[in-house]
Design a protein around this motif. Structure first.
Motif, PDB file in Angstrom:
ATOM      1  N   ALA A  72       0.810  -1.223   0.000  1.00  0.00           N
ATOM      2  CA  ALA A  72       0.000   0.000   0.000  1.00  0.00           C
ATOM      3  C   ALA A  72       0.849   1.282   0.000  1.00  0.00           C
ATOM      4  N   ALA A  73       2.168   1.149   0.116  1.00  0.00           N
ATOM      5  CA  ALA A  73       3.036   2.334   0.173  1.00  0.00           C
ATOM      6  C   ALA A  73       2.840   3.194  -1.077  1.00  0.00           C
ATOM      7  N   LYS A  74       2.580   4.476  -0.889  1.00  0.00           N
ATOM      8  CA  LYS A  74       2.200   5.321  -2.027  1.00  0.00           C
ATOM      9  C   LYS A  74       3.373   5.679  -2.934  1.00  0.00           C
ATOM     10  N   THR A 257       3.223   0.340   8.601  1.00  0.00           N
ATOM     11  CA  THR A 257       4.220   0.552   9.652  1.00  0.00           C
ATOM     12  C   THR A 257       5.317  -0.502   9.562  1.00  0.00           C
ATOM     13  N   GLY A 258       6.558  -0.072   9.635  1.00  0.00           N
ATOM     14  CA  GLY A 258       7.687  -0.997   9.610  1.00  0.00           C
ATOM     15  C   GLY A 258       7.804  -1.790   8.325  1.00  0.00           C
ATOM     16  N   GLY A 259       7.269  -1.232   7.224  1.00  0.00           N
ATOM     17  CA  GLY A 259       7.325  -1.940   5.946  1.00  0.00           C
ATOM     18  C   GLY A 259       6.212  -2.953   5.759  1.00  0.00           C
ATOM     19  N   PHE A 260       5.184  -2.903   6.612  1.00  0.00           N
ATOM     20  CA  PHE A 260       4.046  -3.814   6.511  1.00  0.00           C
ATOM     21  C   PHE A 260       2.736  -3.028   6.512  1.00  0.00           C
ATOM     22  N   ASP A 261       1.684  -3.639   5.927  1.00  0.00           N
ATOM     23  CA  ASP A 261       0.326  -3.123   6.072  1.00  0.00           C
ATOM     24  C   ASP A 261      -0.339  -3.900   7.203  1.00  0.00           C
ATOM     25  N   VAL A 262      -0.821  -3.187   8.203  1.00  0.00           N
ATOM     26  CA  VAL A 262      -1.435  -3.824   9.374  1.00  0.00           C
ATOM     27  C   VAL A 262      -2.800  -3.204   9.609  1.00  0.00           C
ATOM     28  N   GLY A 263      -3.809  -4.031   9.919  1.00  0.00           N
ATOM     29  CA  GLY A 263      -5.116  -3.439  10.177  1.00  0.00           C
ATOM     30  C   GLY A 263      -6.214  -4.437  10.441  1.00  0.00           C
ATOM     31  N   THR A 264      -7.447  -3.924  10.446  1.00  0.00           N
ATOM     32  CA  THR A 264      -8.635  -4.746  10.686  1.00  0.00           C
ATOM     33  C   THR A 264      -9.744  -4.360   9.702  1.00  0.00           C
ATOM     34  N   ILE A 265     -10.589  -5.330   9.417  1.00  0.00           N
ATOM     35  CA  ILE A 265     -11.761  -5.131   8.563  1.00  0.00           C
ATOM     36  C   ILE A 265     -12.968  -5.664   9.319  1.00  0.00           C
ATOM     37  N   THR A 266     -14.048  -4.899   9.330  1.00  0.00           N
ATOM     38  CA  THR A 266     -15.294  -5.353   9.947  1.00  0.00           C
ATOM     39  C   THR A 266     -16.363  -5.480   8.863  1.00  0.00           C
ATOM     40  N   ILE A 267     -17.081  -6.593   8.901  1.00  0.00           N
ATOM     41  CA  ILE A 267     -18.146  -6.852   7.927  1.00  0.00           C
ATOM     42  C   ILE A 267     -19.471  -6.945   8.680  1.00  0.00           C
ATOM     43  N   ASN A 268     -20.450  -6.184   8.204  1.00  0.00           N
ATOM     44  CA  ASN A 268     -21.792  -6.185   8.813  1.00  0.00           C
ATOM     45  C   ASN A 268     -21.760  -5.907  10.319  1.00  0.00           C
ATOM     46  N   ASN A 269     -20.749  -5.130  10.742  1.00  0.00           N
ATOM     47  CA  ASN A 269     -20.592  -4.794  12.163  1.00  0.00           C
ATOM     48  C   ASN A 269     -20.445  -6.027  13.051  1.00  0.00           C
ATOM     49  N   SER A 270     -20.077  -7.166  12.454  1.00  0.00           N
ATOM     50  CA  SER A 270     -20.004  -8.389  13.273  1.00  0.00           C
ATOM     51  C   SER A 270     -18.743  -9.218  13.023  1.00  0.00           C
TER      52      SER A 270
END
Length: 356
Positions: A72-74, A257-270
């Motif tokens: 994802a780095a631009k 961060t630190g050369g990685f893409d890190v995160g969370t995805i929520t589907i249908n709020n559940s």
């Protein structure tokens, strides 16, 4: 004397390999557009060659080619010439004939890693990726060389443009050299083309994922031979997995961060997915439906196009599939607890109890 057992590949195979690789990328492994571009370019400049591992002698030397960094780095900038240059630098450093090129993993961009280099150099790509699915760390893609205390890791990396352009040639312990390359990828704009870790065919046979490129091609063919929900069903059937969730992305958090893409995805709020480049977990109300190295992958619910973690957006309608690790062609690294443990600190969730 071994005879070459060739796997017939053409431009259609590129498409299957890239889309099947995107599925086996599990959220990482590069971009479909990049994979198609470099795969097709390979056939424009020459004829890449794909062979099976039993085509070569046990003492023959193989080299891994990969991309290192955050998709994802631009400011990322890696071109086909960078792949070839990295291989050239490493070959000069090692000072021995390289008999085969292997990719570090399956992914949209990574399944066809080495095809361009093969077309340019005449060195065949060998169907024994370091891992049959994509993974975040260099050690996970190093066929358990991290367990060889006396192994010297040789790595060459090229990428970036203008003042960010760099060429690196490094030697040292696997951990240290991989860490330096990862940090260098940040300085180069986010991504580097890498050639690394010469090993013998005998070692690769013991630790690699033989046949994983052919698996990616078969999965891609299943996907592209169908449309929409039927395509997703064909993929799930081919891999022996299941559809875990379908719905709208109600929340998406990504940090590079630190050369990685890190995160969370929520589907249908559940349903909640976590990712560290690749998807690490999927759960709902504390119930776990998949844990890395199980394959977890997101696809557009309507078109069935695979969507990598870095390309998810709020409001998208997606389908999430999961495939048990037992159904995948994996490296010995995927059962190395020491390499799995760091995931927990990155995503702040339990991993080890679910996979051992």
């Amino acid at each position: 004397m071994s005879t070459l057992s060739k796997i017939i590949i053409d431009e259609k195979t590129v498409e299957y390999a890239v889309y099947g690789g995107a599925i086996l990328g599990g959220g990482g492994g590069g971009w479909i557009e990049d994979g198609l571009q470099i795969g097709k370019l390979a056939f424009e400049v020459g004829q890449p060659e794909l062979i099976t591992i039993d085509s070569l002698k046990d003492e023959d030397l193989l080299v891994t080619v990969s991309l290192v960094g955050a998709p994802a780095a631009k400011d990322k900038y890696v071109k086909p010439i960078h792949y070839a240059k990295a291989l050239e630098i490493l070959t000069q450093r090692v000072g021995k004939n390289i008999k085969g090129i292997i990719t570090n993993e399956n992914g949209a961009g990574t399944t066809v890693n080495g095809w361009f280099q093969s077309a340019v150099t005449g060195i065949p790509v060998v169907d024994i990726p370091c891992n049959g699915r994509a993974h975040p760390t260099g050690s996970m893609g190093s066929m358990n060389l991290s367990e060889q205390s006396d192994y010297i890791s040789y790595q060459a990396a090229v990428g970036g443009k203008g003042p960010d352009y760099m060429e690196l040639s490094l030697a040292g312990s696997l951990d240290k050299v991989s860490t330096v390359v990862r940090k260098a990828s940040i300085e180069a704009g986010g991504l580097l083309a890498v050639a690394r870790n010469p090993v013998t065919v005998a070692y690769a046979k013991q630790n690699g994922a033989a046949g994983a490129i052919q698996q990616a091609v078969a999965v891609g063919e299943a996907l592209l031979s169908n449309k929409g929900e039927a395509a997703i069903a064909a993929v799930v059937n081919k891999l022996g997995g299941k559809v875990v969730a379908e719905g709208t992305v109600t929340d998406f958090v990504l940090e590079t961060t630190g050369g990685f893409d890190v995160g969370t995805i929520t589907i249908n709020n559940s349903y909640e997915l976590t990712f560290w480049n690749e998807y690490m977990t999927i759960e709902k109300n504390g119930d776990r439906f998949g844990t890395f190295p199980d394959l977890i992958m997101t696809l557009d619910a309507k078109t069935a196009k695979p969507i990598v973690s870095a390309a998810i957006e709020k409001g998208q309608n997606i389908t999430v599939i999961s495939v048990p690790k037992e159904k995948l062609i994996l490296s010995t690294t995927m059962s190395n607890e020491k390499l799995m443990k760091p995931i927990e600190g990155i995503i702040n969730k339990s991993i080890i109890p679910y996979i051992y």
